[in-house]
Every structure is written in structure tokens, then in C-alpha cells.
Design a protein around this motif. Structure first.
Motif, PDB file in Angstrom:
ATOM      1  N   VAL A 104      -5.329  -5.105   0.869  1.00 22.53           N
ATOM      2  CA  VAL A 104      -4.576  -4.541  -0.252  1.00 22.53           C
ATOM      3  C   VAL A 104      -5.505  -4.521  -1.468  1.00 22.53           C
ATOM      4  CG1 VAL A 104      -2.470  -4.659  -1.627  1.00 22.53           C
ATOM      5  CG2 VAL A 104      -2.477  -5.585   0.702  1.00 22.53           C
TER       6      VAL A 104
ATOM      7  N   GLU B  20       2.835   3.760  -1.905  1.00 21.21           N
ATOM      8  CA  GLU B  20       3.002   4.188  -3.293  1.00 21.21           C
ATOM      9  C   GLU B  20       4.445   4.549  -3.626  1.00 21.21           C
ATOM     10  OE1 GLU B  20       0.259   7.235  -4.299  1.00 21.21           O
ATOM     11  OE2 GLU B  20      -1.523   6.024  -3.828  1.00 21.21           O
TER      12      GLU B  20
ATOM     13  N   ASN C  32       0.819  -1.220   0.000  1.00 21.26           N
ATOM     14  CA  ASN C  32       0.000   0.000   0.000  1.00 21.26           C
ATOM     15  C   ASN C  32       0.851   1.268   0.000  1.00 21.26           C
ATOM     16  OD1 ASN C  32      -2.595  -1.221  -0.010  1.00 21.26           O
ATOM     17  ND2 ASN C  32      -2.392  -1.693   2.169  1.00 21.26           N
TER      18      ASN C  32
END
Length: 250
Positions: free
Chosen positions: A53, A27, A25
Motif C-alpha cells: 500500500v 480509490e 488501494n
């Protein structure tokens, strides 16, 4: 760009998968690395994975097999038949054949492309059969580093069942660059059981990704009828002695 393959093997997205959720998760991590994720294919795992997720990176459900899947059919049998069946599996060295099958399956899934890191997320040690095989498959594919995370205390060689595991454990340990545990005690125990050098192990406490609050603290106290002047604690874990509820209460 660093190419990373994660591998896990569990019946559902359990507590020891929390660190995977943190990675998947994040980025910034996904932008910096080319990430993929393999796991033992099951509807239950795939469903619970999506709850934590929503967009797993390049998921690859695989037809790897764990030893408990071989023993499960006998669980409802009368005791003598169950013991005979499980004894027969050990007599024909089923774990060894299973290991070879899982190595072959994982080796194929990695493909010819060069991975830099294989991150194995194992519940314990020996833990899941495919987690032991993953490092060997990765080395055969030329993966540069294998990080094997052990999320529990290792099982010592206390009987014939574990004695049979010894060659497989040695193969897994030889293929691993570094074992990672979440505590010093787990590290010491793993070093003792597997006879590992100090530089083959590391301690990295589990991190907790911040999540949005779904209920303010005052609403929780009001719902549970706990006044402001009382200490309120919660612990989320399976109610077993190894989870340490007694330690928390003491």
C-alpha cells in the motif's frame, strides 16, 4: 460520509493483511469513506505495508503491546528459567494488565470524533492482544459498529493458558457487532468456541484484487521448463500442515 477505522496487529504485513491492501488501494472506497488505519508500531510492519500500500490512508502507528513481546526476552534462557518467567507473567495476570493498557492506548488514538465502524483485522482468535482490546476501546468511544475479522481457526479452551483468556474473550465478543470469517468451517468453529449466536457471525470469502502481470505464462513455463501439455499449479503459503498443501495435492 461513513467514517471507518481499521486496526491490525502483526509483526509484518502478512497474508491475512491482503484484504486491507484491497481496501486501501481502492480509490472508489477511499472516496466514499473517511478511512484511517492504526497498527502496532514497528519498522518491519511499516516497511512491508508500503510495499503493498504505497499510500496508506491516515496511518496511525501505536504503542500497543502484544503478549509475545513480553515473553520474547526469555526465549533464549535455559528451560527452567524460561518456564519460571512465563509462569510469573501468568501469575500476575499480565494479559489482563496488557489488555487495559491497550484499551487505554486505542481509546486515546480514536479521539473524540464519531467513528461509524471499527474494522478489526485479526490473525486468529484470540490472536493479537490489541485486536481484543480494540472493540472495547471503540465502544467506550461510542463507535456504532465493530466488525471483527478472524483470519484463522480459533484456539479452543484446552488448558490453563486459554482458561485465563476467557474473561478477555467475553469482553471482546460483547463489544463486537459481528465476527467475519472466510469459510463456513471457521465460522462454525468460532461459534462453538465463543458460544456465539448465528446472527453474530458471517462468512465473507476473501477477495483477490487483480494485479498487473509481471511475467507472461509462456515465459514462466519456459523458465521452469514445463511443457504446454502439463498442468502447472502454484501455491503461496507457509509450509505448515494447517495451510492445506496436502489437500491441494490430493
Amino acid at each position: 460520509m461513513i467514517r471507518v477505522r481499521f486496526h491490525s496487529d502483526c509483526d509484518y504485513f502478512a497474508g491475512c493483511e491482503n484484504m486491507l491492501a484491497n481496501f486501501f488501494n481502492d480509490e472508489s472506497f477511499l472516496r466514499a469513506c473517511d478511512v484511517s488505519f492504526s497498527y502496532r508500531a514497528s519498522d518491519e510492519y511499516g516497511r512491508t505495508l508500503k510495499t503493498r500500500v504505497p499510500h496508506p490512508p491516515k496511518p496511525a502507528p501505536l504503542g500497543v503491546v502484544d503478549f509475545h513481546q513480553l515473553t520474547a526476552p526469555a526465549n533464549g534462557w535455559p528451560a527452567p528459567l524460561r518456564w519460571l518467567y512465563k509462569a510469573a507473567l501468568r501469575l500476575v495476570l499480565a494479559k489482563y494488565w496488557l489488555f487495559l493498557y491497550n484499551v487505554w492506548t486505542l481509546h486515546r488514538s480514536l479521539g473524540p470524533g464519531p467513528f461509524d465502524i471499527l474494522h478489526v483485522n485479526n490473525g486468529g482468535f484470540p490472536g493479537a492482544a490489541s485486536c481484543l482490546a480494540a472493540g472495547v476501546a471503540a465502544r467506550l468511544r461510542g463507535v456504532k459498529a465493530v466488525v471483527h475479522v478472524v483470519n484463522n481457526l480459533p484456539v479452543p479452551y484446552g488448558g490453563p493458558d486459554r482458561w485465563l483468556d476467557w474473561p478477555l474473550d467475553r469482553l471482546a465478543a460483547g463489544a463486537t457487532t459481528v465476527f467475519v470469517t472466510a469459510s463456513g468451517n471457521a465460522r462454525r468453529s468460532l461459534r462453538e468456541v465463543l458460544d456465539l449466536s448465528e446472527d453474530k457471525t458471517a462468512v465473507l470469502p476473501n477477495g483477490i484484487a487483480e494485479r498487473a502481470l509481471t511475467e507472461p505464462a509462456e515465459d514462466v513455463r519456459r523458465r521452469l521448463k514445463v511443457s504446454e501439455d502439463r498442468l502447472l499449479l502454484s501455491v503461496v503459503a507457509v509450509l505448515e500442515p494447517r495451510k492445506g498443501h496436502a489437500v491441494l495435492l490430493e
